[in-house]
Design an enzyme around this catalytic site. Structure first.
Site, mmCIF file in Angstrom:
data_model
loop_
_atom_site.group_PDB
_atom_site.id
_atom_site.type_symbol
_atom_site.label_atom_id
_atom_site.label_comp_id
_atom_site.label_asym_id
_atom_site.label_seq_id
_atom_site.Cartn_x
_atom_site.Cartn_y
_atom_site.Cartn_z
ATOM 1 C CE LYS A 1 -3.221 6.839 -2.315
ATOM 2 N NZ LYS A 1 -4.204 5.772 -2.581
ATOM 3 C CB THR B 1 -3.328 4.900 -6.598
ATOM 4 O OG1 THR B 1 -2.919 4.481 -5.302
ATOM 5 C CG2 THR B 1 -4.720 5.465 -6.502
#
Length: 367
Positions: free
Chosen positions: A202, A259
């Protein structure tokens, strides 16, 4: 039978923003906590001011958290240890802790990444450096500042489930009970690999979203990067023995969405600066905190190549971050790939009809 709230003395190894937030969380849940800082001046400042000004300013560190730069003092008497250091330092720190920590004390890995040279997950590193210890991993969509402030947050804790009651006595379940509070909600998993892959990939995808934002592209582009990036994450997790299901949970898509969607993310803001024309060295100069996606762009793509997996978004980030490729050229190369089917079973690949002109169109759209 419910798991006992049996972890009472917790050592948190690493006093960055996330380590400090987890120490605050453990204290909030009624645990006694010792927080280890590598820098003596950070430990002294927290002890004196009750606040980790360099890494988590504005949040009080409770009196139940003692802070020290002495590793032996931090782990003495602990019945649970959290390793919360940048991924590239985990092997060295784990080896230090192993020598000093009481035998049999379990370890919770809170570092996110893949080791560059070996392509190993964080759990494999800890197994090598701390043999014989039970381990768990903790990951999820959490900004340290919000966790420290006591805002509602959820994470996944994964360990190999053992015992009766469908894992109720597993290490992950016991950790969840020890850390659970009114605003901090741990979910329990037995898929250590899936949780780890989500946390590592991620950060790289967040850089991609930041680059696209910096180039002036908006919601459609970000949604496409997140969705196709999630597919890359699923493929890597499944190939390594994890479950695709895990990647659709908190430690996968949950962390990915967080994120990739906020400049609070160091990885997203790093990508944003790249997209705005700054160089890697210029962005990183003087930063105290590590941008994990920079390191992991190489380690993730290196591992994917070893496994024969296509991870084009991660490859594009790697080309920009480590090989100096122009961000517009990288995005054009990504968009100009052959047209494929979303269900892989269809096995379709068609030449992109605009492949030769995409770079010019991207250049025209960028501010």
């Amino acid at each position: 039978m419910h798991p006992q709230r049996d972890f009472t003395d917790i050592a948190v190894i690493g006093a960055g923003a996330w380590g400090t937030a987890l120490a605050i969380t453990a204290a909030r849940a009624g645990r006694r906590v010792r927080l280890w800082a590598r820098e003596p001046d950070v430990a002294a400042a927290v002890e004196q001011d009750g606040e980790n000004t360099p890494f988590l300013p504005g949040h009080t560190v409770p009196a139940d958290v003692s802070v020290t730069a002495d590793m032996a003092k931090a782990v003495h008497g602990a019945d649970l240890m959290l390793l919360v250091v940048p991924s590239q330092f985990l092997r060295r720190v784990a080896a230090e802790v192993q020598v000093l920590a009481p035998a049999g004390v379990p370890v919770v890995i809170c570092s996110k990444g893949i080791e560059r040279d070996s392509g190993k997950l964080m759990s494999a590193i800890v197994e090598e450096e701390m043999p014989g210890r039970r381990l768990a991993v903790l990951s999820g969509p959490t900004f340290a500042e919000e966790v420290a402030a006591g805002l509602p947050s959820a994470v996944t804790v994964a360990s190999v489930c053992a015992g009766s009651g469908h894992g109720k006595q597993s290490l992950a379940a016991r950790i969840a009970v020890a850390f659970g509070s009114a605003t901090f909600r741990p979910y329990i998993s037995d898929d250590v690999i899936g949780v780890e892959v989500g946390g590592a990939v991620k950060n790289v995808l967040a850089i991609a979203c930041g680059i696209a934002t910096g180039l002036g592209f908006r919601s459609n582009t970000r949604a496409a990067l997140i969705t196709r990036g999630l597919d890359e994450m699923k493929s890597l997790a499944e190939t390594l023995g994890g479950r695709r299901e895990t990647v659709t949970g908190l430690a996968g898509i949950g962390d990915l969405m967080l994120t990739c969607s906020s400049e609070q993310s160091r990885n997203m803001s790093f990508g944003l600066a790249l997209g705005c024309g700054k160089s890697r060295d210029e962005i990183l100069a003087g930063k105290a905190q590590v941008v994990e996606g920079v390191v992991n762009s190489g380690s993730v793509t290196g591992l994917a190549r070893q496994l024969g997996l296509e991870m084009p978004i991660c490859e594009a980030v790697h080309a920009v971050v480590e090989q100096g490729m122009d961000v517009g050229d990288a995005l054009a190369a990504l968009l100009g790939r052959p047209l494929k089917a979303e269900p892989k079973a269809l096995n379709i690949a068609l030449p992109h009809p605009a492949a030769k002109t995409i770079d010019q169109e991207i250049a025209a759209l960028a501010p």
